[in-house]
Design a protein around this motif. Structure first.
Motif, PDB file in Angstrom:
ATOM      1  N   LEU A   8       0.838  -1.202   0.000  1.00 13.03           N
ATOM      2  CA  LEU A   8       0.000   0.000   0.000  1.00 13.03           C
ATOM      3  C   LEU A   8       0.869   1.245   0.000  1.00 13.03           C
ATOM      4  O   LEU A   8       0.593   2.194  -0.725  1.00 13.03           O
ATOM      5  N   ASN A   9       1.941   1.238   0.797  1.00 15.57           N
ATOM      6  CA  ASN A   9       2.867   2.374   0.810  1.00 15.57           C
ATOM      7  C   ASN A   9       3.412   2.634  -0.591  1.00 15.57           C
ATOM      8  O   ASN A   9       3.449   3.766  -1.065  1.00 15.57           O
ATOM      9  N   SER A  10       3.839   1.574  -1.251  1.00 17.60           N
ATOM     10  CA  SER A  10       4.410   1.686  -2.592  1.00 17.60           C
ATOM     11  C   SER A  10       3.373   2.231  -3.574  1.00 17.60           C
ATOM     12  O   SER A  10       3.666   3.110  -4.374  1.00 17.60           O
ATOM     13  N   PRO A  17      -1.219  13.552  -6.253  1.00 13.80           N
ATOM     14  CA  PRO A  17      -0.050  14.338  -5.901  1.00 13.80           C
ATOM     15  C   PRO A  17       0.708  13.781  -4.693  1.00 13.80           C
ATOM     16  O   PRO A  17       1.543  14.460  -4.115  1.00 13.80           O
ATOM     17  N   LEU A  18       0.396  12.550  -4.310  1.00 16.07           N
ATOM     18  CA  LEU A  18       1.045  11.963  -3.128  1.00 16.07           C
ATOM     19  C   LEU A  18       2.536  11.739  -3.333  1.00 16.07           C
ATOM     20  O   LEU A  18       3.274  11.548  -2.368  1.00 16.07           O
ATOM     21  N   ALA A  23       8.514   9.560   2.699  1.00 16.98           N
ATOM     22  CA  ALA A  23       8.230   8.154   3.000  1.00 16.98           C
ATOM     23  C   ALA A  23       7.478   8.037   4.328  1.00 16.98           C
ATOM     24  O   ALA A  23       6.541   7.234   4.453  1.00 16.98           O
ATOM     25  N   GLY A  24       7.843   8.845   5.311  1.00 11.03           N
ATOM     26  CA  GLY A  24       7.158   8.825   6.599  1.00 11.03           C
ATOM     27  C   GLY A  24       5.709   9.276   6.488  1.00 11.03           C
ATOM     28  O   GLY A  24       4.821   8.709   7.134  1.00 11.03           O
ATOM     29  N   ARG A  28       2.329   7.042   7.289  1.00  8.02           N
ATOM     30  CA  ARG A  28       1.234   7.473   8.165  1.00  8.02           C
ATOM     31  C   ARG A  28      -0.096   7.474   7.416  1.00  8.02           C
ATOM     32  O   ARG A  28      -1.128   7.075   7.966  1.00  8.02           O
ATOM     33  N   LEU A  29      -0.077   7.887   6.157  1.00  8.16           N
ATOM     34  CA  LEU A  29      -1.290   7.875   5.349  1.00  8.16           C
ATOM     35  C   LEU A  29      -1.776   6.439   5.157  1.00  8.16           C
ATOM     36  O   LEU A  29      -2.969   6.154   5.301  1.00  8.16           O
ATOM     37  N   ALA A  30      -0.872   5.528   4.860  1.00  9.77           N
ATOM     38  CA  ALA A  30      -1.242   4.123   4.662  1.00  9.77           C
ATOM     39  C   ALA A  30      -1.836   3.535   5.939  1.00  9.77           C
ATOM     40  O   ALA A  30      -2.807   2.766   5.884  1.00  9.77           O
ATOM     41  N   GLU A  31      -1.274   3.893   7.091  1.00  2.00           N
ATOM     42  CA  GLU A  31      -1.791   3.402   8.373  1.00  2.00           C
ATOM     43  C   GLU A  31      -3.221   3.867   8.613  1.00  2.00           C
ATOM     44  O   GLU A  31      -4.001   3.181   9.259  1.00  2.00           O
ATOM     45  N   ARG A  32      -3.567   5.029   8.095  1.00  2.09           N
ATOM     46  CA  ARG A  32      -4.909   5.599   8.295  1.00  2.09           C
ATOM     47  C   ARG A  32      -5.864   5.255   7.154  1.00  2.09           C
ATOM     48  O   ARG A  32      -7.025   5.675   7.170  1.00  2.09           O
ATOM     49  N   SER A  33      -5.368   4.530   6.173  1.00  2.00           N
ATOM     50  CA  SER A  33      -6.169   4.202   4.993  1.00  2.00           C
ATOM     51  C   SER A  33      -6.966   2.933   5.206  1.00  2.00           C
ATOM     52  O   SER A  33      -6.593   2.070   5.995  1.00  2.00           O
TER      53      SER A  33
END
Length: 90
Positions: A8-10, A17-18, A23-24, A28-33
């Motif tokens: 998901l991070n990748s 525009p992400l 990377a951090g 954090r965005l992936a953790e909240r997704s």
């Protein structure tokens, strides 16, 4: 779970525009997704319905339709929808 999170991070890191995020920030965005699978033909949201999130197409195609059902856009993987509505401008 870590392998799924890395995927998901990748994926998110390659979405405009992400791509401007660190990377951090992506982590954090992936953790909240929330990853949601929607069967073909199912309505994701109705026109005019309040939206408080941005959606990113990860696979398949999403059709954006007018109130009369006319398709005016087809989104592919990596494209987003709901941005204006989530910001209160839709």
């Amino acid at each position: 779970m870590a392998a799924a999170a890395n995927g998901l991070n990748s994926f998110l890191g390659g979405v405009e525009p992400l791509t401007e995020l660190t990377a951090g920030e992506i982590e954090r965005l992936a953790e909240r997704s929330e990853v949601v699978t929607v069967p073909a033909g199912q309505t994701i949201t109705d026109l005019g319905e309040p939206v408080d999130h941005v959606s990113v197409v990860r696979s398949g195609t999403v059709e954006i339709r007018s109130a009369t059902g006319k398709v005016f856009s087809r989104l592919q993987p990596g494209q987003t929808f709901g941005v204006r509505a989530a910001l209160g401008n839709g």
